[in-house]
Design an enzyme around this catalytic site. Structure first.
Site, mmCIF file in Angstrom:
data_model
loop_
_atom_site.group_PDB
_atom_site.id
_atom_site.type_symbol
_atom_site.label_atom_id
_atom_site.label_comp_id
_atom_site.label_asym_id
_atom_site.label_seq_id
_atom_site.Cartn_x
_atom_site.Cartn_y
_atom_site.Cartn_z
ATOM 1 N N THR A 244 0.526 -1.062 -0.036
ATOM 2 C CA THR A 244 0.019 -0.181 0.051
ATOM 3 C C THR A 244 1.124 1.105 -0.696
ATOM 4 O OG1 THR A 244 -1.441 -1.787 1.202
ATOM 5 C CG2 THR A 244 -2.073 1.159 1.153
ATOM 6 N N ARG A 272 -13.515 -8.455 -1.260
ATOM 7 C CA ARG A 272 -12.837 -8.095 -0.198
ATOM 8 C C ARG A 272 -12.232 -6.061 -0.017
ATOM 9 N NH1 ARG A 272 -7.485 -5.805 1.481
ATOM 10 N NH2 ARG A 272 -7.026 -7.043 3.948
ATOM 11 N N GLY A 274 -9.859 -3.874 2.969
ATOM 12 C CA GLY A 274 -9.077 -3.879 3.450
ATOM 13 C C GLY A 274 -8.977 -2.295 4.313
ATOM 14 N N THR A 295 -0.354 1.444 6.579
ATOM 15 C CA THR A 295 0.038 -0.018 5.709
ATOM 16 C C THR A 295 0.548 -1.424 6.218
ATOM 17 O OG1 THR A 295 2.414 0.422 5.396
ATOM 18 C CG2 THR A 295 1.543 1.604 3.983
ATOM 19 N N GLY A 298 -4.331 -4.804 6.831
ATOM 20 C CA GLY A 298 -5.948 -3.878 6.809
ATOM 21 C C GLY A 298 -6.846 -4.522 7.901
#
Ligand code: GLY
Length: 414
Positions: A244, A272, A274, A295, A298
């Site tokens: 991320t 999904r 996060g 980051t 999640g």
């Protein structure tokens, strides 16, 4: 494959104990050093802090910010770099796909000066979802759009549709499919000379892991992954990453904004989401206080509303380091300090206070020895800074797989 996922689960706890859990402790001297650094204000402004993969894009964004550019636009300049980079498999073009091989992106942003926010989740075919999250508040009265609706909105406001699955990410995904090939019909079938009957392991774990890594590397070569990227691909298959990028930016006037963008957990279930598109988890900015982003795992960050928790902690007087550490301790609390679970979780928080004080904190020191977590900072000087970690030691990524013996990890997974 040498043993099944059920075998992994059974062996994972024993494996984790076998390696010996490190004592979770942030040494007093480290915490004191972090506090001393914070106490040494006044702090520099403008300043930009970002995840490590934003490092190469800080100069341009800092010049833009210093020249009077908007704080959110500066942060978006940083995160667009990895979004546009086909070789960054954590975000945007070239992001690792979901379990069906489809790249599915999430992002959110908050503009401090106007207190506006936007978010998109589960978006296909649009590379710059960070910009789409800004477009949500610019063009609609909504805050969050997801899936097909978000994609159609993006196209309506002018973003091009494109194929985001690069050949490299597709090959890593294929390798991941084969990693599970004793549980499905992917990978070598009965008629293939490489097929092996799943069996009860009769060899020591270290030997099995060595064979497993070698087998995956051989398959990576057969799939055409370049030699220098084969072990990186193997690692991503064995420990699916949650790559991320977050960025927060503060100008001389004290205006502050933040954004976070991601391709999410590699090989996730379609649909999904996060933490990255969740305002208050993956990113949160309050013009009165500061900005924070995340980051890492999640699922765990959503449960502690990490970014919002940090900003609220600072509102109530904690320093950026203390605020971030408190959020990490809430993750520790989620599992009552159980290291056999926490070692499969990781988190990095990026914390920027309105006066320019900042911190980078992480649950673990990094993913593997020699690869510490860092944040990218630019306040006139561009630099990476190693995070202060709550626990001493190195995480493994989610989902939990059995412990890879240290000698095998050292030899093959660096
Ligand atoms: N932190 C990114 C994700 O879990 O999707």
């Amino acid at each position: 494959m040498l043993f099944s996922r059920r075998d992994f689960v059974k062996t994972s706890v024993a494996g984790a104990f076998a390696v010996g859990m490190k004592t979770p402790a942030l040494t007093d001297s480290k915490l004191d050093a972090a506090r001393d650094q914070e106490a040494s204000g006044p702090y520099k402004r403008p300043i930009i802090i970002a995840a490590h993969n934003g490092f190469n894009y800080l100069d341009d964004a800092f010049a833009f910010l210093k020249g009077g550019g908007d704080t959110l636009d500066a942060a978006l300049r940083v995160v667009q770099g990895p979004e546009n980079d086909p070789n960054d498999t954590s975000v945007g073009l070239g992001g690792l796909p979901n379990e069906e091989g489809v790249v599915e992106l999430d992002a959110c942003c908050m503009h401090g000066p106007t207190r506006r926010a936007g978010s998109v989740g589960g978006v296909h075919n649009i590379k710059n979802v960070s910009l789409v999250s800004k477009a949500v508040f610019e063009h609609t009265g909504h805050v969050m759009l997801v899936a097909e609706g978000a994609e159609r909105f993006a196209v309506d406001v002018g973003f091009p549709r494109e194929n985001l699955l690069t050949d490299h990410s597709r090959k890593i995904w294929l390798l991941w499919k084969e990693f599970h090939s004793n549980e499905d019909w992917w990978g070598p079938g009965l008629a293939d000379p490489h097929w092996q009957a799943p069996g009860i392991p009769t060899k020591p774990q270290a030997e099995l892991w060595k064979e497993r890594v070698e087998h995956l590397q051989a398959r990576a070569a057969q799939l055409g992954i370049e030699p220098e990227r084969q072990m990186e691909a193997v690692r991503k298959v064995m420990f699916p990453p949650t790559g991320t990028i977050h960025c927060s930016a503060l100008n001389e006037k004290g205006e502050i904004s933040g954004c976070t963008t991601t391709s999410g957990l590699a090989f996730k279930l379609p649909g999904r989401l996060g933490d990255s598109p969740i305002l208050g988890a993956g990113c949160y900015t309050d013009q009165d206080v500061g900005s924070a982003g995340a980051t890492g795992s999640g699922e765990e960050n959503i449960k502690v509303a990490g970014a919002h928790t940090i900003v609220e902690n600072m509102r109530h007087g904690m320093s950026p380091h203390e605020a971030g550490m408190d959020a990490l301790k809430r993750i520790e609390r989620t599992y009552n300090g159980d290291m056999n679970k926490l070692r499969f979780v990781d988190m990095v928080y990026y914390v920027l206070r309105k006066d320019g004080a900042y911190a980078g904190v992480s649950l673990w020191q990094g993913y593997s020895e020699g690869h510490p977590h860092t944040i990218a900072v630019h306040d006139g000087t561009k630099r990476p800074e190693v995070t202060t970690s709550l626990f001493q030691g190195w995480s493994q990524d989610f989902p939990p797989e059995p412990n890879v013996p240290d000698d095998v990890r050292k030899q093959y997974l660096k």
